[in-house]
Design a protein around this motif. Structure first.
Motif, short mmCIF file in Angstrom:
data_model
loop_
_atom_site.label_atom_id
_atom_site.label_comp_id
_atom_site.label_asym_id
_atom_site.label_seq_id
_atom_site.Cartn_x
_atom_site.Cartn_y
_atom_site.Cartn_z
N SER A 1 38.64 47.72 41.79
CA SER A 1 38.51 46.81 40.65
C SER A 1 38.07 45.43 41.13
O SER A 1 38.17 45.09 42.31
N ASP A 2 37.62 44.62 40.18
CA ASP A 2 37.20 43.25 40.50
C ASP A 2 38.34 42.40 41.03
O ASP A 2 38.11 41.42 41.74
N ASP A 3 39.57 42.75 40.66
CA ASP A 3 40.74 41.98 41.11
C ASP A 3 41.61 42.78 42.08
O ASP A 3 42.82 42.57 42.15
N GLU A 4 40.98 43.65 42.83
CA GLU A 4 41.71 44.38 43.88
C GLU A 4 42.28 43.36 44.87
O GLU A 4 41.59 42.42 45.27
N ASN B 1 47.09 38.95 39.18
CA ASN B 1 47.07 40.38 38.93
C ASN B 1 46.58 41.15 40.15
O ASN B 1 45.58 40.79 40.77
N TRP C 1 39.96 38.62 43.51
CA TRP C 1 41.40 38.56 43.33
C TRP C 1 41.96 37.15 43.55
O TRP C 1 43.02 36.80 43.02
N GLY D 1 44.88 44.28 40.85
CA GLY D 1 44.13 45.37 40.24
C GLY D 1 44.11 46.60 41.14
O GLY D 1 44.42 46.53 42.34
N PRO D 2 43.72 47.74 40.57
CA PRO D 2 43.66 48.97 41.36
C PRO D 2 42.50 48.94 42.36
O PRO D 2 41.58 48.12 42.24
#
Length: 192
Positions: A62-65, A56, A71, A58-59
């Protein structure tokens, strides 16, 4: 003896990224999830099944940028013709990605879906796979999510395990959702 289900020819590992399985932001069942997904990946590789790791994006913030430590995929990937990483901008792993094309090109007809978050990306990806005519197995112990906090005046907190179960149940009777990860078997896809 563990029950067995008909073999699947692909494994879709949804968003098993560092932000969701390590540290403060980890899902409550992160240890179990990591163990089950690692086992599924190892068995899928051994038996020649196609593997798609979804990642993913993320924006910002975010934790998953993208390109941040959270990420990064938690499990090592063995890239090649039968194992790919597909970055995704939405919950549904099929939306605006190459997932459908790579599964079709590989001759996949049945897949197991595992990962996080049960009620978001796992469910959305499994639902689209069903709509596209794939046989879908969602092992009950190989997907996880966060607790839903209480909403004062509306509802009590909902434990993550309950959220995961409801998310899988909501897929309906066409998805196989009551089998454990240990019951999933793999085979190589047939040529189209």
């Amino acid at each position: 003896m563990t029950q067995r289900v008909e073999p699947v020819d692909a494994l879709v590992v949804v968003d098993v990224q560092s932000a969701f399985v390590t540290g403060e932001g980890a899902v409550p069942a992160a240890g179990r999830l990591v163990d089950r997904t690692a086992d599924l990946i190892a068995r899928a590789r051994r038996d020649g099944a196609f593997i798609a790791h979804l990642q993913n994006d993320g924006p910002p913030g975010s934790d998953d940028e993208p390109h941040t430590p959270g990420w990064e995929l938690h499990h090592p990937v063995a890239p090649g013709p039968t194992e790919v990483v597909i970055r995704k901008p939405y919950d549904d792993g099929f939306e605006e990605t190459a997932l459908g094309t790579v599964l079709t090109d590989a001759g996949v007809r049945a897949l197991a879906v595992c990962g996080v978050m049960s009620e978001m990306c796992v469910q959305a990806t499994a639902r689209t796979a069903l709509e596209l005519g794939y046989r879908v197995v969602v092992p009950h112990d190989a997907h996880a999510t966060q607790d839903i906090p209480a909403a004062p005046g509306i509802a009590e907190a909902v434990p993550a395990a309950t959220v995961s179960r409801v998310a899988a149940y909501a897929l309906g009777s066409d998805a196989e959702t009551t089998v454990p990860a240990a019951a999933v078997t793999f085979t190589a896809p047939s040529a189209s």
